[in-house]
Design an enzyme around this catalytic site. Structure first.
Site, PDB file in Angstrom:
ATOM      1  N   LYS A  42      -8.549   7.570 -18.969  1.00  0.00           N
ATOM      2  CA  LYS A  42      -8.878   8.130 -20.282  1.00  0.00           C
ATOM      3  C   LYS A  42      -7.653   8.104 -21.196  1.00  0.00           C
ATOM      4  O   LYS A  42      -7.216   7.039 -21.575  1.00  0.00           O
ATOM      5  CB  LYS A  42      -9.472   9.532 -20.092  1.00  0.00           C
ATOM      6  CG  LYS A  42     -10.476   9.641 -18.926  1.00  0.00           C
ATOM      7  CD  LYS A  42     -11.761   8.847 -19.140  1.00  0.00           C
ATOM      8  CE  LYS A  42     -12.618   8.701 -17.891  1.00  0.00           C
ATOM      9  NZ  LYS A  42     -12.956   9.918 -17.168  1.00  0.00           N
ATOM     10  N   ARG A  97       0.849  -1.205   0.000  1.00  0.00           N
ATOM     11  CA  ARG A  97       0.000   0.000   0.000  1.00  0.00           C
ATOM     12  C   ARG A  97       0.879   1.247   0.000  1.00  0.00           C
ATOM     13  O   ARG A  97       0.553   2.256  -0.606  1.00  0.00           O
ATOM     14  CB  ARG A  97      -0.967  -0.004   1.206  1.00  0.00           C
ATOM     15  CG  ARG A  97      -1.742   1.295   1.324  1.00  0.00           C
ATOM     16  CD  ARG A  97      -3.060   1.200   2.102  1.00  0.00           C
ATOM     17  NE  ARG A  97      -3.037   0.295   3.226  1.00  0.00           N
ATOM     18  CZ  ARG A  97      -2.410   0.534   4.396  1.00  0.00           C
ATOM     19  NH1 ARG A  97      -1.760   1.670   4.579  1.00  0.00           N
ATOM     20  NH2 ARG A  97      -2.443  -0.366   5.350  1.00  0.00           N
ATOM     21  N   ASP A 129      -7.785  19.782 -13.370  1.00  0.00           N
ATOM     22  CA  ASP A 129      -8.124  18.470 -13.934  1.00  0.00           C
ATOM     23  C   ASP A 129      -7.743  18.537 -15.418  1.00  0.00           C
ATOM     24  O   ASP A 129      -8.406  19.208 -16.215  1.00  0.00           O
ATOM     25  CB  ASP A 129      -9.624  18.197 -13.748  1.00  0.00           C
ATOM     26  CG  ASP A 129     -10.046  16.822 -14.279  1.00  0.00           C
ATOM     27  OD1 ASP A 129      -9.330  16.269 -15.138  1.00  0.00           O
ATOM     28  OD2 ASP A 129     -11.102  16.318 -13.852  1.00  0.00           O
TER      29      ASP A 129
HETATM   30  C1  LIG Z   1     -13.453  10.266 -15.937  1.00  0.00           C
HETATM   31  C2  LIG Z   1     -13.118  11.599 -15.377  1.00  0.00           C
HETATM   32  C3  LIG Z   1     -12.850  11.765 -14.012  1.00  0.00           C
HETATM   33  C4  LIG Z   1     -12.975  10.632 -13.008  1.00  0.00           C
HETATM   34  O1  LIG Z   1     -12.021   9.642 -13.232  1.00  0.00           O
HETATM   35  P1  LIG Z   1     -12.278   8.065 -12.915  1.00  0.00           P
HETATM   36  O2  LIG Z   1     -11.018   7.452 -13.407  1.00  0.00           O
HETATM   37  O3  LIG Z   1     -13.478   7.661 -13.686  1.00  0.00           O
HETATM   38  O4  LIG Z   1     -12.474   7.947 -11.458  1.00  0.00           O
HETATM   39  C5  LIG Z   1     -12.502  13.029 -13.578  1.00  0.00           C
HETATM   40  N1  LIG Z   1     -12.435  14.079 -14.435  1.00  0.00           N
HETATM   41  C6  LIG Z   1     -12.685  13.949 -15.747  1.00  0.00           C
HETATM   42  C7  LIG Z   1     -12.584  15.132 -16.625  1.00  0.00           C
HETATM   43  C8  LIG Z   1     -13.037  12.708 -16.261  1.00  0.00           C
HETATM   44  O5  LIG Z   1     -13.309  12.601 -17.562  1.00  0.00           O
END
Ligand SMILES: *Cc1c(COP(=O)(O)O)cnc(C)c1O
Length: 388
Positions: free
Chosen positions: A204, A55, A179
Site C-alpha cells: 500500500k 532465502r 497493523d
Molecule cells: C492489504 C492489507 C493487508 C494485507 O496485505 P497484502 O500485502 O495484501 O498481503 C493487511 N492489512 C491491511 C490493513 C491491508 O490493507
C-alpha cells in the site's frame, strides 16, 4: 555510529530518503542494486561475507529491512513476500492453546487467515471492539499471548488508542502487534506508543505505486526479532530483490505523497459530507468522529482513506456510483498515487460472513475510497458526476 544511528536524530523527510541507502560497496552505486541471485560463493566452507543463501539473506532485502526500521523508529525490520505473510509469521510465534485478542473490524484477509487457517491449529481468536480499551481488559486471560489491532480500521476508519492498549497488554505479558498499513509510518509510529510489533502491507503506502506485493514487520526487542527472523527463513515467505528495490524506492517519497494524500483526503471528506445524496462519511479527521481526539494525539494527520454511504443505502445505488467513476478506478487495494474506489461488501471484505459484516456496520451500501494524489478538484468533479 552506523547509518541508522546517525539518521535517528534527523527529521522525518531526511530519514525517509536516506534510510537503508548506503553506496554499494563493490561499485559505489548510490542506489542499492537488485541482487538477483540465489546463492553466494564461499572462499572455503563457512567462509563468506555474511550472505549464504538468498532465502536467509539478500543485500537488497537487508537495505530495505534497515530502511523499514529507520522509518518506523524501531531497531529491526523484516520484509515478507506479502502483508499476510508478515501476519502469518507473527501468529507462528504462538502454540496450540494460546489465545489472541483481535479487533472485530479489520482487514478481511487478516480475519480469513485467523479463522480459516490458524484456528484449526488450536489457536483461539477472540474478536472485540478495540476502540474501547476496556474490552481488551475484559477479554484477557492467562492464555492470551497476542493482541492484534488495526488503526485506523479498514474500511470504517475506527480508531483504537494504541498507548492505552499497549499499557494493558504490557501488564498482561502479551505481545501487542499493530497493523499500521492505513496510517503509514508518516502519520503514526506505534512502537513509540508502546507496541511490540508493527506490521505493514508494504503493498500500500510504502510501495505507493500499485506495482508490488510485500509485507513488513518492525520491532525493538532483539529476542523477538530473532524469533521472527527464524520464522521468516524457516517458512520462506521472503520478497524477491526486485520487489525490495521497488519498496526502497517508494519509501523515499512517502512523506511527500502522504502530505498530498492527506490534503486531498481532507478536501474530499468535506465535499462528500456536504453532498445532499450522501448519508454518512467515515473519516477520522472530522471533529465529531467518535475517536477524533485519539486520532489527533496518535496521528500526525488523517490520511487519504475514507468510506461513505448514500442516503439511498441500497446495493443498486452504490453499484451505480462504483461503476460510474472515470478517474477513480474500481479496484481492491489502496495507498497508491492513483485514486481507487471499492465496494468492501463484495470485494475486499467478501470473506467476512454477511451477519458478521452487518453487525460491525459494514453494510452493502458502503463505498470505500483510497484518495490518490491527482488534482483534488478533478477527483471531486469525478465523484460529483458519479454520485449525480
Ligand atoms: C492489504 C492489507 C493487508 C494485507 O496485505 P497484502 O500485502 O495484501 O498481503 C493487511 N492489512 C491491511 C490493513 C491491508 O490493507
Amino acid at each position: 555510529m552506523n547509518q541508522s544511528e546517525q539518521l535517528r536524530n534527523k527529521k522525518q523527510a531526511t530519514r525517509f530518503i536516506h534510510a537503508g541507502a548506503e553506496p554499494d560497496p563493490s561499485t559505489g552505486a548510490i542506489m542499492t542494486p537488485i541482487y538477483q541471485t540465489s546463492t553466494y560463493v564461499q572462499t572455503s566452507p563457512g567462509q563468506h561475507q555474511g550472505y549464504e543463501y538468498a532465502r536467509s539473506q539478500n543485500p537488497t532485502r537487508t537495505a530495505l529491512e534497515t530502511a523499514l526500521a529507520v522509518i518506523e523508529e524501531g531497531n529491526y525490520g523484516l520484509a515478507f513476500s506479502s502483508g499476510v505473510a508478515a501476519t502469518d509469521a507473527v501468529i507462528k510465534l504462538l502454540a496450540p492453546g494460546d489465545e489472541v485478542i483481535a479487533a472485530n473490524d479489520m482487514y478481511g484477509g487478516t480475519y480469513r487467515l485467523f479463522t480459516k487457517v490458524f484456528q484449526k491449529f488450536g489457536i483461539k481468536f477472540n474478536y472485540v471492539d478495540t476502540t474501547i480499551a476496556d474490552n481488551i481488559t475484559a477479554a484477557l486471560n492467562s492464555k492470551t499471548k497476542l493482541v492484534w489491532i488495526e488503526t485506523p480500521t479498514n474500511p470504517l476508519m475506527n480508531i483504537t488508542d494504541i498507548a492505552a492498549v499497549a499499557s494493558i497488554t504490557k501488564k498482561a505479558g502479551a505481545i501487542l502487534c499493530v497493523d499500521n498499513t492505513f496510517a503509514s509510518p508518516y502519520l503514526q509510529n506505534p512502537l513509540n506508543l508502546g507496541a511490540d510489533i508493527v506490521m505493514h502491507s508494504a503493498t500500500k503506502y510504502l510501495g505507493g505505486h500499485s506495482d508490488v506485493i510485500q509485507g513488513a514487520l518492525i520491532m525493538n526487542d532483539k529476542a523477538l526479532r530473532d524469533e521472527l527472523y527464524f520464522i521468516q527463513k524457516s517458512c520462506g515467505a521472503v520478497p524477491g530483490p526486485m520487489d525490495c528495490f521497488l519498496v526502497l524506492r517508494g519509501i523515499k517519497t512517502l512523506h511527500v505523497r502522504m502530505r498530498q494524500h492527506c490534503e486531498n483526503g481532507r478536501l474530499i471528506a468535506h465535499y462528500l459530507r456536504k453532498h445532499p445524496k450522501v448519508e454518512k462519511v467515515y473519516w477520522c479527521g472530522f471533529e465529531d468522529h467518535p475517536n477524533h481526539d485519539i486520532a489527533k494525539i496518535q496521528m500526525k494527520d488523517f490520511g487519504g482513506m475514507m468510506s461513505f454511504t448514500l442516503k439511498d443505502n441500497s446495493t443498486e445505488a452504490a453499484m451505480k456510483v462504483l461503476s460510474s467513476t472515470k478517474l477513480f478506478s474500481l479496484a481492491e487495494s489502496l495507498g497508491g498515487v492513483e485514486s481507487l474506489i471499492n465496494h468492501p461488501a463484495s470485494m475486499t471484505h467478501a470473506s467476512i460472513p454477511k451477519e458478521e459484516r452487518i453487525k460491525n456496520g459494514l453494510t452493502d451500501g458502503l463505498i470505500r475510497l483510497s484518495i490518490g494524489i491527482e488534482d483534488a478538484h478533478d477527483l471531486i468533479d469525478d465523484l460529483n458526476q458519479a454520485i449525480g
